[in-house]
Design a protein around this motif. Structure first.
Motif, PDB file in Angstrom:
ATOM      1  N   ARG A  43       5.103  -6.042  -7.041  1.00  0.00           N
ATOM      2  CA  ARG A  43       4.229  -5.313  -6.171  1.00  0.00           C
ATOM      3  C   ARG A  43       3.313  -4.704  -6.558  1.00  0.00           C
ATOM      4  NH1 ARG A  43       8.332  -4.248  -1.451  1.00  0.00           N
ATOM      5  NH2 ARG A  43       6.823  -3.308   0.313  1.00  0.00           N
ATOM      6  N   THR A  44       4.024  -3.950  -7.264  1.00  0.00           N
ATOM      7  CA  THR A  44       2.813  -2.356  -7.520  1.00  0.00           C
ATOM      8  C   THR A  44       1.831  -3.079  -8.345  1.00  0.00           C
ATOM      9  OG1 THR A  44       4.865  -1.214  -8.284  1.00  0.00           O
ATOM     10  CG2 THR A  44       2.854  -0.647  -9.237  1.00  0.00           C
ATOM     11  N   ALA A  45       2.340  -4.180  -8.860  1.00  0.00           N
ATOM     12  CA  ALA A  45       0.862  -4.693  -9.544  1.00  0.00           C
ATOM     13  C   ALA A  45      -0.267  -5.450  -8.860  1.00  0.00           C
ATOM     14  CB  ALA A  45       1.041  -6.105 -10.751  1.00  0.00           C
ATOM     15  N   ASP A  46       0.349  -5.794  -7.700  1.00  0.00           N
ATOM     16  CA  ASP A  46      -0.907  -6.041  -7.028  1.00  0.00           C
ATOM     17  C   ASP A  46      -0.966  -5.038  -5.827  1.00  0.00           C
ATOM     18  OD1 ASP A  46      -0.780  -9.066  -4.247  1.00  0.00           O
ATOM     19  OD2 ASP A  46      -0.927  -6.410  -3.158  1.00  0.00           O
ATOM     20  N   ALA A  47      -0.666  -4.286  -5.849  1.00  0.00           N
ATOM     21  CA  ALA A  47      -1.202  -3.476  -4.776  1.00  0.00           C
ATOM     22  C   ALA A  47      -1.990  -2.114  -5.803  1.00  0.00           C
ATOM     23  CB  ALA A  47       0.296  -1.435  -4.441  1.00  0.00           C
ATOM     24  N   PHE A  48      -2.104  -2.305  -6.702  1.00  0.00           N
ATOM     25  CA  PHE A  48      -3.259  -1.966  -8.216  1.00  0.00           C
ATOM     26  C   PHE A  48      -4.319  -2.553  -8.624  1.00  0.00           C
ATOM     27  CE2 PHE A  48       0.323   1.697  -8.064  1.00  0.00           C
ATOM     28  CZ  PHE A  48      -0.431   2.848  -7.022  1.00  0.00           C
ATOM     29  N   LEU A 167       0.770   3.515 -13.739  1.00  0.00           N
ATOM     30  CA  LEU A 167       0.453   3.137 -12.899  1.00  0.00           C
ATOM     31  C   LEU A 167      -0.565   3.964 -11.719  1.00  0.00           C
ATOM     32  CD1 LEU A 167       1.722  -0.408 -13.246  1.00  0.00           C
ATOM     33  CD2 LEU A 167      -0.008   0.090 -14.655  1.00  0.00           C
ATOM     34  N   TRP A 168       0.332   3.634 -11.478  1.00  0.00           N
ATOM     35  CA  TRP A 168      -0.917   5.508 -10.400  1.00  0.00           C
ATOM     36  C   TRP A 168      -2.204   5.691 -11.113  1.00  0.00           C
ATOM     37  CZ3 TRP A 168      -3.332   6.120  -6.352  1.00  0.00           C
ATOM     38  CH2 TRP A 168      -4.576   7.301  -5.847  1.00  0.00           C
ATOM     39  N   GLU A 169      -0.979   6.890 -12.298  1.00  0.00           N
ATOM     40  CA  GLU A 169      -2.753   7.826 -12.645  1.00  0.00           C
ATOM     41  C   GLU A 169      -3.091   6.907 -13.697  1.00  0.00           C
ATOM     42  OE1 GLU A 169      -2.728  11.444 -14.526  1.00  0.00           O
ATOM     43  OE2 GLU A 169      -1.809  10.984 -12.864  1.00  0.00           O
TER      44      GLU A 169
END
Length: 175
Positions: A43-48, A167-169
């Motif tokens: 889900r995080t990979a999709d978001a970014f 990942l955000w960073e």
């Protein structure tokens, strides 16, 4: 202040996501046991809008209802591959020109907030097992280790939390 509607959010369709230019980052999961953590990472990979997730060793693979529970469909958008060992995934990534970085507290690691990656750098970021972290045998074949600064008594984070922070960073300066 008012919440944005689905239309205002500008969500991509599955086809739009697959055709979009991806952020050149691949997540590598090294023997992660929790299906919920795997789903959350998808889900995080999709978001970014990341390029892919590589699942290694005994990391569970989709389709599975427990992965789907936290992925919420991201296993349908984010490309993924399975490798029997993390070493095999790293070998393939190196051949494709990726820098390989484990997220681990290790001698010689650099702090996440002091990383110097550029917007075009192709990166593979390895997250390890919930109890033992990234396998010690993998560290020597990485280009470096990224450490999340932590100030409290506990010096570990759940993998899904760590993935979101790292990942955000790595993505925010590319926006």
């Amino acid at each position: 202040m008012q919440k944005k509607s689905m239309h205002e959010l500008g969500r991509k369709s599955i086809d739009d996501f697959r055709e979009a230019t991806k952020t050149p980052i691949i997540i590598v999961l090294d023997n992660v046991r929790s299906m919920h953590n795997v789903g959350s990472v998808f889900r995080t990979a999709d978001a970014f809008l990341l390029e892919a997730v590589y699942l290694c060793g005994f990391t569970p693979v989709p389709p599975h209802r427990d992965i789907h529970k936290t992925a919420l469909g991201a296993t349908e958008t984010v490309a993924w591959k399975y490798y029997p060992t993390t070493g095999e995934a790293i070998e393939a990534l190196k051949l494709s020109g990726y820098g390989i970085y484990a997220v681990e507290q290790a001698t010689g690691s650099f702090l996440l907030n002091q990383q110097g990656f550029g917007p075009g750098d192709k990166l593979a970021v390895i997250f390890g097992n919930e109890v033992t972290g990234v396998d010690a045998g993998i560290l020597p074949i990485c280009d470096g280790c990224i450490e999340i600064p932590q100030l409290g008594m506990k010096h570990s984070l759940n993998i899904s939390v760590a993935a979101g922070i790292v990942l955000w960073e790595l993505v925010r300066e590319r926006l």
